[in-house]
Write an enzyme that holds these catalytic residues in place. Structure first.
Site, PDB file in Angstrom:
ATOM      1  N   GLY A   1      39.002  86.790  36.275  1.00  0.00           N
ATOM      2  CA  GLY A   1      40.295  87.446  36.440  1.00  0.00           C
ATOM      3  C   GLY A   1      40.269  88.948  36.320  1.00  0.00           C
TER       4      GLY A   1
ATOM      5  CD  GLU B   1      34.411  80.349  34.423  1.00  0.00           C
ATOM      6  OE1 GLU B   1      35.534  80.339  34.989  1.00  0.00           O
ATOM      7  OE2 GLU B   1      33.888  79.334  33.965  1.00  0.00           O
ATOM      8  N   PRO B   2      33.610  86.312  36.050  1.00  0.00           N
ATOM      9  CG  PRO B   2      32.387  88.292  35.834  1.00  0.00           C
ATOM     10  CD  PRO B   2      32.547  86.912  35.246  1.00  0.00           C
ATOM     11  N   GLY B   3      34.614  86.975  39.397  1.00  0.00           N
ATOM     12  CA  GLY B   3      34.260  86.837  40.810  1.00  0.00           C
ATOM     13  C   GLY B   3      34.503  88.181  41.488  1.00  0.00           C
TER      14      GLY B   3
ATOM     15  NE  ARG C   1      42.664  89.238  47.657  1.00  0.00           N
ATOM     16  CZ  ARG C   1      43.347  90.217  47.143  1.00  0.00           C
ATOM     17  NH1 ARG C   1      43.443  91.373  47.766  1.00  0.00           N
ATOM     18  NH2 ARG C   1      43.942  90.069  45.995  1.00  0.00           N
TER      19      ARG C   1
ATOM     20  CB  CYS D   1      49.753  84.745  68.210  1.00  0.00           C
ATOM     21  SG  CYS D   1      49.079  85.510  69.673  1.00  0.00           S
ATOM     22  CD  GLU D   2      51.137  82.906  61.812  1.00  0.00           C
ATOM     23  OE1 GLU D   2      51.854  83.245  60.834  1.00  0.00           O
ATOM     24  OE2 GLU D   2      50.475  81.869  61.839  1.00  0.00           O
TER      25      GLU D   2
ATOM     26  CE1 TYR E   1      38.425  84.150  45.013  1.00  0.00           C
ATOM     27  CE2 TYR E   1      38.772  86.374  44.217  1.00  0.00           C
ATOM     28  CZ  TYR E   1      38.421  85.069  43.988  1.00  0.00           C
ATOM     29  OH  TYR E   1      38.062  84.675  42.729  1.00  0.00           O
TER      30      TYR E   1
HETATM   31  N1  LLP Z   1      37.109  81.023  37.013  1.00  0.00           N
HETATM   32  C1  LLP Z   1      38.006  80.140  37.502  1.00  0.00           C
HETATM   33  C2  LLP Z   1      38.094  78.802  36.905  1.00  0.00           C
HETATM   34  C3  LLP Z   1      38.847  80.510  38.563  1.00  0.00           C
HETATM   35  O1  LLP Z   1      39.734  79.645  39.033  1.00  0.00           O
HETATM   36  C4  LLP Z   1      38.735  81.811  39.131  1.00  0.00           C
HETATM   37  C5  LLP Z   1      39.582  82.219  40.259  1.00  0.00           C
HETATM   38  C6  LLP Z   1      37.759  82.679  38.611  1.00  0.00           C
HETATM   39  C7  LLP Z   1      36.966  82.245  37.532  1.00  0.00           C
HETATM   40  C8  LLP Z   1      37.489  84.045  39.170  1.00  0.00           C
HETATM   41  O2  LLP Z   1      38.553  84.892  39.239  1.00  0.00           O
HETATM   42  P1  LLP Z   1      38.310  86.440  39.612  1.00  0.00           P
HETATM   43  O3  LLP Z   1      37.412  87.019  38.563  1.00  0.00           O
HETATM   44  O4  LLP Z   1      37.663  86.505  40.951  1.00  0.00           O
HETATM   45  O5  LLP Z   1      39.668  86.992  39.642  1.00  0.00           O
HETATM   46  N2  LLP Z   1      42.422  84.156  46.402  1.00  0.00           N
HETATM   47  C9  LLP Z   1      42.924  84.994  45.329  1.00  0.00           C
HETATM   48  C10 LLP Z   1      42.159  84.784  44.053  1.00  0.00           C
HETATM   49  C11 LLP Z   1      42.195  83.346  43.555  1.00  0.00           C
HETATM   50  C12 LLP Z   1      41.309  83.129  42.364  1.00  0.00           C
HETATM   51  C13 LLP Z   1      41.262  81.710  41.939  1.00  0.00           C
HETATM   52  N3  LLP Z   1      40.438  81.457  40.812  1.00  0.00           N
HETATM   53  C14 LLP Z   1      42.877  86.444  45.773  1.00  0.00           C
HETATM   54  O6  LLP Z   1      42.463  86.724  46.896  1.00  0.00           O
HETATM   55  O7  LLP Z   1      43.289  87.332  45.025  1.00  0.00           O
END
Ligand code: LLP
Length: 431
Positions: free
Chosen positions: A244, A286-288, A324, A355-356, A384
């Site tokens: 997050g 768990e950073p993404g 997004r 086309c939206e 994402y």
């Molecule tokens: N761990 C779990 C269990 C999660 O569900 C998520 C994200 C993360 C870690 C990683 O979150 P991050 O660090 O990337 O914020 N599509 C949306 C984001 C959805 C994230 C869902 N879960 C967007 O484009 O902002």
């Protein structure tokens, strides 16, 4: 946002030491360009910040943000672990060289055959519901003895935050995790079923720049964990606070200053471990987005300029490559890549080719004077973006190029028209 863009003497945007106009010329547009060094830097920044204050620390890269195999290999080589939320992600992680002990599976609304697959790979399962627990018990050992099979639970710490309502995963409206009130009972139930619960997990939401909700969530989850520890035989091996961590998308937003953040979170963690007498379990996050978000750019070329009720800058891709802005109203910064120092002078809408009407990369954005044929770079397209891309409007998905030290390599070929049909079967009677 600290834009920190590299612009060469021709006023062209550079990525990984390469002129973007040359990349666009060589590979065509639209195209994602991934900067390897940024991924490595981002990973190391988080790792170093947390381990400075607490040694038993692991990053579980949330690969839903970007599962490109080259990106996975880069993170594997950095020593990362993986947060996988689907069997496809587990499969991808294993294919990318992550041993099963480096993967945690946090699914929700998981089918039995999916749990059976994850179990067969030897990957740890983070359980989201009592239903899942009971079904897992039957899968792991149909005879009823689970023999200390290690699991963990996702809890909902009743704290949520996120850049958009859809991205808040804690609190009373969220479908995720088990409730605080049932935690002791659920851990006990797991023990009674023969499991060995060794971890607790929460993830409160996504795109959070403010440290406060993370601090609250850390305290809340530690309270739940402390309570479970006190009332059951559970000895925690790890506590996982999810991802997050936000990144700035607009030039005004500040960076999440990771070192003071790590100091605060680990401070709360250590205090609570001591309060509850829980030893020194591993701390996971768990950073993404934070790892890969700013490492990629979406290059797109302007093909149409229309002065109608508004001024539209029409480009050669749409929300099929970057959802997004349309899905969350998210801001993505746009740079005129072939004249990156040009002054912003007019307010325009940057429109995609889907086309939206909602297919806009920017509304009322002040940009430099833009001509047909110009090259735009849409920033922060590493998380994402491809992972949420589609073939909508029958557009083959676009390619990805990895850049590093002045070299570029294709890491995903662009799809062809035939790729749109590979799995389709027309019944003979319709031929
Ligand atoms: N761990 C779990 C269990 C999660 O569900 C998520 C994200 C993360 C870690 C990683 O979150 P991050 O660090 O990337 O914020 N599509 C949306 C984001 C959805 C994230 C869902 N879960 C967007 O484009 O902002």
């Amino acid at each position: 946002m600290n834009l920190n863009l590299k612009v060469n003497s021709k006023d062209h945007l550079e990525i990984g030491g390469i002129d973007t106009t040359e990349i666009a010329e060589k590979y065509g547009t639209p195209l994602y360009v991934i900067d390897e060094e940024k991924i490595r830097d981002n990973y190391k920044r988080v790792y170093n910040a947390f381990t400075k204050f607490y040694k038993n620390f692991k990053i579980l890269y949330a690969c839903k943000a970007n599962t490109n195999l080259a990106v996975m290999r880069i993170l594997e080589s950095e020593g990362s672990n993986i947060d996988a939320v689907s069997t496809g992600e587990v499969y991808t992680a294993i294919k990318s060289g992550f041993s099963p002990d480096r993967i945690l599976f946090t699914g929700n609304n998981v089918r039995d055959d999916e749990m059976a697959y994850v179990d067969s790979e030897g990957v740890r399962i983070n359980v989201d519901s009592i239903s899942q627990l009971k079904r897992l018990a039957k899968i792991v050992n149909p005879d009823g003895n689970n023999d200390g099979y290690k699991i963990s639970f996702r809890v909902n710490p009743n704290v949520g935050a996120g850049h958009h309502e859809h991205c808040i995963t804690g609190g009373p409206m969220s479908k995720f995790g088990i409730m605080e009130e049932e935690a002791v009972e659920v851990y006990q139930m797991a023990i009674d079923l023969g499991f060995k619960p060794v971890g607790m997990h929460s993830h409160i939401g996504s795109g959070i720049l403010n440290p406060e909700p993370f601090k609250l969530a850390t305290e809340a989850m530690m309270k739940i964990a402390g309570n479970v520890h006190k009332n059951t035989d559970v000895e925690f091996e790890f506590l996982d606070f999810g991802g997050g961590l936000g990144i700035p998308y607009t030039p005004e937003e500040p960076l999440l200053d990771i070192e003071p953040f790590a100091e605060e979170i680990t401070g709360i963690y250590k205090d609570k471990l001591a309060d509850y007498g829980m030893g020194n379990p591993d701390l996971y996050i768990e950073p993404g987005r934070y790892i890969v978000g700013d490492a990629s750019y979406l290059l797109t070329r302007v093909n149409t300029i229309k002065n109608s009720y508004r001024k539209f800058i029409g480009v050669d891709t749409g929300f099929n490559t970057l959802l997004r802005p349309s899905m969350y109203g998210s801001y993505h910064h746009i740079v005129l890549a072939n004249n990156a120092n040009a002054e912003a002078v007019e307010k325009v809408d940057v429109a995609g080719n889907v086309c939206e009407s909602g297919d806009l990369f920017a509304r009322d954005r002040i940009l430099p004077k833009i001509e047909e044929g110009d090259l735009l770079a849409i920033l922060n397209a590493g998380a994402y973006a491809f992972s949420m891309a589609s073939q909508y409007n029958s557009r083959p998905r676009v390619g990805e190029v990895l850049v590093n030290n002045g070299e570029s390599e294709i890491v995903r070929e662009k799809e062809t028209y035939d790729d749109l049909y590979t799995k389709q079967i027309v019944p003979d009677r319709l031929k």
